[in-house]
Design a protein around this motif. Structure first.
Motif, short mmCIF file in Angstrom:
data_model
loop_
_atom_site.label_atom_id
_atom_site.label_comp_id
_atom_site.label_asym_id
_atom_site.label_seq_id
_atom_site.Cartn_x
_atom_site.Cartn_y
_atom_site.Cartn_z
N LYS A 1 -7.28 32.95 -55.53
CA LYS A 1 -7.04 31.58 -55.08
C LYS A 1 -5.81 31.51 -54.18
O LYS A 1 -5.82 30.92 -53.12
CB LYS A 1 -6.83 30.69 -56.30
N GLY B 1 -6.50 33.57 -51.01
CA GLY B 1 -7.59 33.05 -50.19
C GLY B 1 -8.60 34.10 -49.76
O GLY B 1 -9.35 33.90 -48.82
N CYS C 1 -13.31 33.55 -45.94
CA CYS C 1 -11.96 33.66 -46.49
C CYS C 1 -11.07 32.62 -45.85
O CYS C 1 -11.28 32.18 -44.73
CB CYS C 1 -11.38 35.04 -46.20
N LYS C 2 -10.05 32.24 -46.57
CA LYS C 2 -9.06 31.33 -46.02
C LYS C 2 -7.69 31.88 -46.39
O LYS C 2 -7.06 31.44 -47.34
CB LYS C 2 -9.26 29.94 -46.61
N HIS D 1 -4.02 33.39 -47.08
CA HIS D 1 -2.67 32.89 -47.26
C HIS D 1 -1.85 33.16 -46.00
O HIS D 1 -1.96 34.20 -45.39
CB HIS D 1 -2.05 33.64 -48.44
#
Lengths: 256, 341, 470
Positions: free
Chosen positions: A164, A167, A198-199, A201
């Protein structure tokens, strides 16, 4: 488009198909996807490489074993993947030859997925490289290797929370004992095919006076190269005087 | 083949050795002397004169031509001819009574040479392994060799640095340069707290003494005693004593707010087995690749650190940083600042 | 469009100038600040930042003041002993098979197929024999040495050795890890040169590469032992001869280390002082090596690759040896003329023309020096024995070998100087090639090749002159 944004490893790796895997060894021609394998020295990166490709590169308990770039391939569910084992580095910011090779491949080689192998027992130190790579590429998978060793040393990592925060999907593994490799393959394929988005960090704790400068510069880069996903990272490098990046700007390597 | 006696052979061998020594010994060998004297041409002398004038003028002195001639070690005739040519080219002007000074053009030129010199020292410090004591002499040679374009390329490569490794400002390509505020160490009253911002590298005897004492640029110091015999100060948990004329070569920027925190800073080399500490930073004295590598390994501000292992020969020592054991030599550890807990 | 790129670069230069010089520091600090936040939130440890207790215990012992050095020497001693003793038997077996059985069989096979004499000579006595020799002498010790070394490496012991010894190497301007590349050099210099990749500081790595040749490699141990047994063993009472021979060989190896330290120091103070020098050494956690896998990979990665390279270089050497002994110019072979012209210089440095010619043609592999010397000695003295022009051979007993060499005019001085020259001469061509591949610089390759050779000439010359004075 239906895409699920990652929140944990387990959410996204349910359906590993064991019959789908073919270790292709050195047959690296004409693969569908290119996967880069990055990581700190001595994290078992070469072991992961061998487990995925069926090759037997020497792995030593000693930083700096893999100096040249090794390539191998595997097939999974009708797609073929070329795996490029990058030299183990602590960072991508310095100027050594190894780091140049690793950095240039991730930046200019544009791999479809970058797998970052880290030592689960020494996560903090390994994150230095991880966070740098996440500034460059947004298609990455974190392979939390050496889980057996970490467990022996009573280190526990909350993979969900880590995924989380970073990301990107996180897969726990003990490559020496072939644990976690099937899951890793599956996640790689999902990131490659775009099933997982994906996002990553982005670095937050930057001092204000530097952040302002970076912002100013990266805005101008974005304006000029609207399709570049890592303008902030390019700004970082320019502010550090990276000749290779200046050259790449002039040669138009960021066009597209 | 005519083979002679062993004694004769040995003597011939010895002769060859002596000859090789006379010809090629470092800097004073005949070969180097000849090679250097060939290189000393009109341009080099002109630039040396410009630099000399620039330095003297910055100290606010009136300059007599005779002084310049005496201070530079060329034979008289050449130097006077060179100065005459410089006047023709508008680099210097005569003020009467033997006094000369730089024209605006001359000042500009001088600044460019200073820029190359300082950039090259920066380059040597960051990108090569040459010892500090060699930087100055090497830069003295290089300042005559780099063209304007090459200098600019060098500057971008180094990231347009503002200060050279001694703390001197490097003029930018347009001729601006930062100021250094500060006073000579020997002029400071007792209990002044300040930061070393400049270490003068000439004369070399004094500079070597400063280096031998392991005094680092960027260190925060506190003056403990200042008499005309000696200057005593604390820096990074250690005590240093210098003669006033040596202390003069250290420029100190006085810190108004007494940073209590920095006062506690000691060098990692002073950490004992079993003690725990937190890293405050890496000294400015640690440069280039070494610095970057240490940062990458996690020697950053706020990191807890302790000694893990001591080698049987006492040096290096292995430190536990972020869960990893990393060995550093004592001279490196002296450049990492910590706060003991 | 180009302009906007230049604008970006201009802006970055401008911002940098305003920001001051600590950019890299700030960025690394920010990254680690993020990292520690993330770790805080996701990792739980029992003993905070503590290392594994077993690791700590092992480390306390292997780096202790009392036990650190003894353990190190014991381990190195055991590895070398296992290699030298353990290789004897398979080496003998291979030699019997390749030299005593297959070689005659090939010869008679060639004869029955009516090969012309020069073709069978060239192929079987030249190329095949050199290959067979290199394999018989080189393969067994490497097949033992490298896996042992690799096991130690995988376990994690080797970094501790570097840690223990670093202070000595530091005084010579080198890196502690050079202790390991040097040890690797006892197995094979080419492998030692490749192993210098673990040294990440440019200056120290070059030093390690250039001085690796001072480690007496596998190909040179047999020469040393043979010559020491024949000549050094003979000058002391019979009961001590074995000991004297062993001690003199060890003395040569130690002398090699002395040369390594001295030349490391010289290099770091002169030609290499401009190279960047950094130091850091990570001590990784111990990991139980996986025995079979290690065996397999070290055989493939190190042993076979090095052997293959040696073979590639040895084959043409065999051909050259056969050719120079069989092509006649006037009344004599090329070898004869070469030996004649080098005899004067050879005498000056306490050697002879035969030895120098043998070293010239045996650049590819030190293993074939002694067989070549024997063959050439028989050739020029015209004595009976041997297998014919261009056919290298060795004899079963050291005594018989000694007889031939003494007939060739060898004295104790020749023997001592041969031992010295065997230590101090150019690296074999495999190693030279490897050095070039690793440094990618003709300059450093030339330095690494010529420096030991010149040292060899100087040392043997001095020893010869002083010897003759008394």
């Amino acid at each position: 488009m239906e895409k699920n944004v990652v929140s944990s490893a387990c959410e996204v790796c349910p359906q590993y198909n064991p019959d789908g895997l073919k270790k292709l060894g050195v047959n690296v021609e004409n693969t569908d996807y290119v996967v880069a394998l990055a990581g700190n020295p001595n994290t078992g990166k070469s072991t992961v490489f061998n487990a995925l490709t069926g090759l037997r590169q020497h792995t030593g308990n000693w930083p700096g074993k893999t100096v040249t770039r090794a390539e191998g391939a595997f097939g999974y569910n009708d797609k073929t993947y070329k795996l490029v084992d990058l030299p183990g580095t602590y960072s991508l910011l310095s100027t050594s030859e190894d780091e140049e090779v690793a950095r240039n491949f991730i930046l200019f080689g544009k791999p479809d997925v970058t797998v970052i192998v880290v030592d689960a027992g020494r996560l903090e130190r390994n994150l230095n490289l991880v966070l740098q790579i996440l500034e460059i590429t947004d298609k990455a998978v974190l392979c939390l290797n050496l889980m057996d060793e970490a467990k022996r040393n009573h280190v526990e990592v909350n993979e969900r929370a880590l995924a989380k925060r970073l990301g990107v999907p996180v897969v726990a593994a003990s490559a020496r004992f072939n644990k976690g490799i099937p899951e890793l393959i599956d996640v790689i394929s999902q990131v490659a095919t775009g099933k997982i988005a994906c996002k990553p960090h982005r670095i937050t704790n930057v001092p204000k006076h530097i952040n302002d400068a970076v912002k100013k510069l990266s805005d101008q880069i974005k304006q000029r190269f609207p399709n570049v996903p890592n303008s902030r990272w390019i700004a970082f490098r320019l502010l550090d005087g990276d000749q290779r990046i200046i050259e790449a700007l002039r040669e138009g390597e960021f066009e597209l | 083949m005519n083979v002679s006696g062993p004694l004769f052979n040995l003597l011939v061998f010895l002769g060859v050795l002596v000859l090789a020594y006379v010809l090629f010994r470092p800097t004073k060998g005949w070969f180097w002397l000849v090679a250097n004297s060939v290189k000393t041409n009109h341009k080099v002398i002109t630039e040396d004169v410009l630099k000399q004038l620039y330095t003297l003028e910055n100290q606010g002195e009136h300059i007599l031509k005779k002084e310049v001639v005496n201070s530079l070690h060329y034979n008289d005739g050449t130097l006077e001819r060179v100065i005459a040519t410089m006047e023709e080219n508008g680099l210097v002007e005569e003020l009467g009574q033997g006094e000369i000074r730089l024209t605006a053009l001359g000042r500009d030129y001088a600044l460019k040479i200073v820029r190359v010199h300082r950039l090259w020292e920066k380059y040597l410090a960051e990108k090569t392994g040459f010892d500090k004591t060699e930087w100055h002499a090497r830069a003295e040679k290089m300042e005559h060799q780099l063209s304007h374009e090459e200098t600019n390329v060098l500057a971008t490569e180094l990231g347009n640095p503002i200060y050279d490794p001694h703390g001197d400002p490097i003029p930018s390509h347009s001729g601006e340069y930062a100021d250094i505020d500060g006073a000579h160490l020997n002029d400071l009253p007792v209990d002044t707290v300040g930061k070393i911002v400049h270490i003068e590298d000439e004369p070399e005897v004094y500079y070597r003494q400063i280096l031998a004492e392991n005094i680092h640029i960027g260190s925060v110091i506190r003056v403990v005693e200042n008499t005309d015999r000696r200057v005593l100060f604390y820096a990074e948990g250690e005590e240093f004593i210098l003669a006033p004329e040596v202390a003069r070569n250290l420029t100190i920027e006085v810190l108004e707010t007494q940073e209590e925190l920095e006062e506690l800073a000691v060098r990692l080399s002073a950490l004992g087995t079993g003690e725990k500490a937190e890293i405050l930073g890496i000294s400015k004295e640690c440069r280039g690749d070494s610095r970057r590598r240490l940062l990458d390994l996690g020697f950053v501000k706020g990191t807890p650190i302790q000694i893990d292992l001591v080698s049987p020969l006492q040096n290096p020592k292995a430190y536990l940083v972020k869960g990893t054991t990393i060995a550093l030599r004592d001279d490196q550890a002296a450049k990492i600042l910590i706060k003991k807990m | 469009m180009k302009d906007s790129v230049e604008d970006i670069i201009e802006l970055s230069n401008d911002l940098r100038w305003k920001m001051g010089g600590d950019f890299h520091d700030h960025i690394t600090e920010s990254i680690y600040a993020d990292a520690s936040e993330i770790v805080e939130a996701t990792v739980t440890t029992d003993s905070r930042k503590g290392r594994n207790a077993v690791d700590v215990t092992i480390d306390r012992i292997v780096t202790s003041r009392k036990w650190g050095f003894p353990i190190m020497f014991l381990v190195l001693g055991v590895v070398l002993w296992l290699t030298i003793i353990g290789a004897n038997y398979p080496s003998g077996l291979l030699a019997e098979l390749l030299l005593d059985s297959i070689h005659p069989a090939l010869k008679s096979g060639a004869a029955s197929l009516h090969f012309p004499w020069w073709l069978s000579g060239f192929l079987i006595d030249g190329v095949y024999l050199a290959l067979a020799w290199v394999i018989a002498v080189m393969l067994p010790p490497m097949a033992i040495f490298f896996p042992l070394f690799t096991l130690l490496e995988d376990f994690g012991y080797l970094p501790r050795v570097a840690f223990n010894l670093d202070n000595l190497f530091k005084k010579a301007g080198a890196h502690g890890k050079q202790a390991l590349t040097m040890s690797m050099g006892f197995g094979c210099n080419a492998a030692g040169v490749v192993a210098t990749r673990i040294i990440d500081s440019p200056r120290e790595r070059l030093i390690a590469i250039i001085t690796n040749n001072f480690s007496l490699c596998n190909g040179r141990w047999p020469t040393q032992i043979l010559i020491a047994t024949i000549f050094v063993g003979a000058v002391v009472p019979k009961a001590l001869s074995g000991t004297a021979a062993v001690l003199s060989v060890i003395g040569i190896a130690v002398l090699g280390m002395a040369f390594m330290f001295t030349s490391s120091w010289l290099l770091s103070k002169t030609v290499l002082k401009g190279q960047v020098s950094t130091f850091n050494l990570e001590l990784p956690p111990y990991r139980p090596p996986r025995f079979w896998k290690t065996l397999y990979t070290s055989l493939i990665d190190r042993t076979l690759i090095v052997l293959w390279r040696a073979i590639v270089f040895a084959a043409p050497a065999g051909a050259v040896i056969w050719l120079i002994s069989n092509i006649m110019i006037g009344d004599h072979s090329i070898a004869y003329w070469m030996i004649n012209s080098l005899d004067g210089f050879g005498w000056l440095i306490g050697l002879n023309g035969v030895i120098l010619v043998a070293y010239i043609v045996a650049i590819p592999a030190n293993e074939i020096v002694i067989p070549t010397v024997l063959m050439l000695t028989v050739l020029v003295t015209g004595m009976s024995g041997g297998e014919g022009a261009g056919v290298m051979f060795e004899l079963d007993s050291a005594n018989a070998t000694g007889e031939i060499l003494k007939a060739g005019g060898w004295t104790l001085l020749t023997a001592v100087n041969l031992m010295l020259f065997s230590l101090l001469h150019n690296p074999c061509s495999t190693t030279i090639y490897t050095i070039y591949r690793e440094t990618k610089s003709a300059k450093w390759t030339a330095v690494a090749t010529l420096m030991p050779l010149i040292m060899g000439f100087v040392v043997t010359f001095l020893v010869a002159q002083v010897w003759r004075l008394f």
